[in-house]
Design an enzyme around this catalytic site. Structure first.
Site, PDB file in Angstrom:
ATOM      1  N   ARG A 100      35.113  39.799  20.498  1.00 19.95           N
ATOM      2  CA  ARG A 100      36.386  39.379  21.094  1.00 19.95           C
ATOM      3  C   ARG A 100      37.135  38.952  22.626  1.00 19.95           C
ATOM      4  O   ARG A 100      37.828  39.956  22.723  1.00 19.95           O
ATOM      5  CB  ARG A 100      37.092  40.619  20.133  1.00 19.95           C
ATOM      6  CG  ARG A 100      36.870  40.494  19.313  1.00 19.95           C
ATOM      7  CD  ARG A 100      37.351  39.370  18.309  1.00 19.95           C
ATOM      8  NE  ARG A 100      36.987  38.942  16.276  1.00 19.95           N
ATOM      9  CZ  ARG A 100      36.018  38.670  16.317  1.00 19.95           C
ATOM     10  NH1 ARG A 100      35.205  38.076  16.901  1.00 19.95           N
ATOM     11  NH2 ARG A 100      34.835  38.931  14.932  1.00 19.95           N
ATOM     12  N   GLU A 149      43.471  44.125  18.531  1.00 24.98           N
ATOM     13  CA  GLU A 149      42.998  43.025  18.716  1.00 24.98           C
ATOM     14  C   GLU A 149      43.920  42.121  19.194  1.00 24.98           C
ATOM     15  O   GLU A 149      43.413  41.044  19.642  1.00 24.98           O
ATOM     16  CB  GLU A 149      42.149  42.397  17.397  1.00 24.98           C
ATOM     17  CG  GLU A 149      41.775  41.059  17.325  1.00 24.98           C
ATOM     18  CD  GLU A 149      40.783  40.755  16.511  1.00 24.98           C
ATOM     19  OE1 GLU A 149      41.189  39.856  16.104  1.00 24.98           O
ATOM     20  OE2 GLU A 149      39.330  41.737  15.752  1.00 24.98           O
ATOM     21  N   SER A 156      43.351  39.900  12.558  1.00 26.32           N
ATOM     22  CA  SER A 156      43.276  41.197  12.230  1.00 26.32           C
ATOM     23  C   SER A 156      43.388  41.965  13.594  1.00 26.32           C
ATOM     24  O   SER A 156      43.956  41.261  14.406  1.00 26.32           O
ATOM     25  CB  SER A 156      41.248  41.138  12.559  1.00 26.32           C
ATOM     26  OG  SER A 156      40.790  40.392  11.001  1.00 26.32           O
TER      27      SER A 156
END
Length: 282
Positions: free
Chosen positions: A154, A274, A204
């Site tokens: 990420r 995130e 998410s």
């Protein structure tokens, strides 16, 4: 209001907002902002952002639908940063090109996906990036190879700021169109069955902690359906915080902190968001 430009449907006003029509226009705006000492930020489809209720000071430059051309050449696809991932996946399928199947359902734009090295079902977009063209914080254009993008979980070299993606070339492989379509349909089915796609969210909410799954920890902590104001933990997938209608950024931030504290108390694991928190969170 930035709530009109994010998938969470949350966020106060930006001082200035421009959706650019070309990479040259984006570069000109960056140079102008520098000359005038105006703070600025670049955004795509707003699918991984929580904008504060106080909005964003300065200039927001959106690289969106006006910068979304997609071209296919042999086993490569070049997409401008504002192209939606779903559109790139559709073009790959039409050209019988494989490599985009797992990530075909990722919401948002190519630029946003490469920025955070978005992934799904074991695949990551960084695995198929061949080159990236970006504008630096002086307004100059550069092209780098995929292996220089420092892709990690990420994150990428673009996550550090100062480099703004305008186009990406993907290196794919020739495959069977029926098999590619079948795989994409299967990933789409799994996504619609397991994710709360009917309510606004930023995807998410938390990164996957090493050795665990964020959604499983949140579920085991008994937090499915837990609400603060208009924000709640999805009852369909505990890894998603959703906007039930009228949620504020303050609601979401408070809920994120409550989830972090509860999971850490029960399991000794501190979840890391995130979703990117942007602007004035007053």
């Amino acid at each position: 209001m930035m709530s009109a430009h994010t998938s969470f449907k949350i966020g106060g006003p930006a001082d200035l907002f421009v959706s650019v029509k070309s990479s040259n226009e984006a570069a000109d705006l960056i140079r102008l902002a520098n000359e005038l000492d105006v703070p600025y930020m670049i955004m795509g489809n707003g699918s991984n952002m929580l904008v504060g209720d106080g909005g964003i000071r300065g200039l927001v430059i959106q690289i969106g639908r006006n910068l979304s051309d997609i071209t296919v050449s042999g086993d490569m696809i070049t997409a401008e940063a504002g192209a939606m991932m779903s559109k790139v996946a559709a073009e790959a399928m039409r050209a019988s090109l494989s490599g985009f199947e797992e990530i075909s359902g990722i919401p948002g734009t190519v630029g946003g996906a490469v920025f955070m090295n978005a992934g799904a079902y074991g695949g990551e977009i960084g695995n198929v990036v061949k080159t990236v063209t970006y504008i630096d914080d002086k307004g100059d254009m550069h092209t780098i190879q995929g292996y220089d993008c420092c892709f990690g979980y990420r994150r990428s070299v673009f996550s550090d700021g100062g480099k703004y993606i305008v186009s990406v070339t993907f290196g794919l492989k020739h495959g069977n169109v029926d098999e590619i379509r079948s795989a994409m349909d299967e990933y789409s089915r799994r996504r619609s069955e397991k994710q709360p796609l009917s309510k606004p969210s930023a995807g998410s909410t938390f990164k996957r902690p090493e050795g665990y799954f964020a959604g499983k920890l949140i579920q085991d902590a008994g937090l499915m359906g837990y609400s603060i104001g208009g924000a709640s933990v999805s009852e369909k997938h505990a890894g998603f915080v959703v906007n039930n209608g009228g949620a504020t950024a303050a609601d979401v931030v408070e809920l994120i902190k409550y989830i972090q504290d509860t999971v850490e108390k029960k399991f000794g694991v501190r979840l890391e968001p995130e979703v990117r928190l942007i602007g004035d969170m007053r």
